[in-house]
Write an enzyme that holds these catalytic residues in place. Structure first.
Site, short mmCIF file in Angstrom:
data_model
loop_
_atom_site.label_atom_id
_atom_site.label_comp_id
_atom_site.label_asym_id
_atom_site.label_seq_id
_atom_site.Cartn_x
_atom_site.Cartn_y
_atom_site.Cartn_z
CG ASP A 4 5.14 6.60 3.90
OD1 ASP A 4 4.67 7.13 2.88
OD2 ASP A 4 4.43 6.08 4.78
N GLY A 23 7.55 -2.77 11.55
CA GLY A 23 7.08 -1.45 11.95
C GLY A 23 7.23 -0.41 10.86
CG ASP A 33 1.12 2.99 11.93
OD1 ASP A 33 0.20 3.77 11.62
OD2 ASP A 33 2.21 2.94 11.31
CB ALA A 63 6.59 2.90 6.62
CB ALA A 64 8.64 -0.14 1.87
NE ARG A 88 16.77 -1.99 10.21
CZ ARG A 88 17.53 -0.99 9.78
NH1 ARG A 88 16.98 0.13 9.35
NH2 ARG A 88 18.83 -1.11 9.78
CD GLU A 146 -2.18 8.52 5.60
OE1 GLU A 146 -2.22 7.31 5.41
OE2 GLU A 146 -1.47 9.04 6.49
N GLY A 185 7.80 -2.09 -5.85
CA GLY A 185 8.14 -3.01 -4.78
C GLY A 185 9.48 -3.66 -5.00
#
Length: 305
Positions: free
Chosen positions: A244, A279, A11, A241-242, A277, A136, A212
């Site tokens: 994931d 990333g 990423d 990535a939330a 956080r 993906e 969400g």
């Protein structure tokens, strides 16, 4: 054991006040390279949440390949089945705004070479309790892995992202479908969440639509009407990535035989910690952090660093 047949990307993340419009140039406030990819993210999330995890996929021969392999291994993921192929690794260009929203461009690279699961990978899938899949990798490879898992009695959890038409033979092999609200609407053509859930539930035993900060809708076998599970109230810094993180934690709860509603709450708690956080793989909480969050003793967002 949980196996993940999926993508691994580097990423390339730019942080900005607001994302640029078409033709616009903006100044960013920070830049980071963070190992990610939906498959790798879900593998790391599941490993940090307490599961034994094996990752199946491919990296390239570039400088990113060894770094991504090392990140997975250091997170407790078995990378014995991670292929190295000629060419470049997958990358994702990500823009994150000050509200925590993101936009992403994925370039498949090595992920695009995984057109079918190998015999060794099929053996790992057959030994697993759960197989995590995303879109993906080439769709024919995902479908083949799902069908092999179904034949072996392995539970198949699919994240239909990036969204695209889903072959019937793939849906027929899926046990749990976890889609966000946009993916569910695109797949069914129904913007109403409950209508989309009912249509998907006609094909898949357990359907979860994530909303969400508004939580998730879930309809599992034998649980009656759809249930709305609220999300913990937190301040989002980066939502990358939330989803994931949610899926990785959900897989752990499923392996541990949690009830569907408790599993969704566990997954939601993990995702809520991750959005506090920056990333992708760097944002995912440990099992101890998730357990404390569920108990009401929420650790500081940067405690695990």
């Amino acid at each position: 054991m949980i196996s993940v047949f999926g993508s691994v990307n580097m990423d390339l993340v730019a942080y900005v006040e607001s994302a640029p419009a078409l033709g616009e140039t903006v100044t960013g406030r920070a830049f980071r390279t963070v190992p990610g990819g939906k498959g790798a993210n879900q593998a790391i999330a599941a490993a940090r949440a307490g599961a034994e995890v094996a990752f199946l996929g491919a990296v390239g021969e570039d400088a990113f390949g060894p770094q991504m392999r090392r990140t997975l291994a250091e997170s407790g993921v078995d990378v014995t089945g991670l292929r190295t192929v000629p060419g470049v690794s997958g990358i994702a260009q990500i823009v994150v705004d000050d509200q925590g929203g993101n936009s992403i461009i994925v370039v498949p690279g090595a992920n695009g070479t995984v057109t079918a699961p190998s015999e060794a990978e099929l053996e790992v899938i057959a030994r697993s309790d759960v197989l995590l899949l995303q879109l993906e990798l080439p769709i024919e490879a995902v479908t083949a892995a799902a069908r092999a898992a179904r034949a072996a009695g392995t539970t198949v959890i699919l994240t239909p992202a990036p969204v695209q038409p889903l072959p019937g033979e793939l849906l027929d092999a899926v046990d749990i479908l976890v889609a966000n609200e946009h993916e569910a609407a695109a797949i069914t053509g129904r913007p109403d969440h409950e209508e989309a859930l009912r249509e998907l539930k006609a094909r898949v035993d357990w359907v979860i639509i994530t909303l969400g900060s508004r939580g998730a809708l879930t309809a599992a076998p034998g649980t009656g009407p759809a249930l709305h599970v609220e999300a913990p109230k937190v301040r989002a810094v980066d939502t990358t990535a939330a989803g994931d993180t949610f899926v990785g934690a959900l897989a752990v709860a499923h392996v541990e035989r949690w009830s569907p509603d408790r599993a969704v709450r566990f997954a939601g708690a993990a995702a809520a910690l991750s959005v506090q956080r920056e990333g992708a793989s760097t944002s995912m909480p440990t099992r101890a952090e998730i357990d404390r969050s569920l108990a009401g003793d929420v650790p500081p967002p940067d405690e695990h660093r």
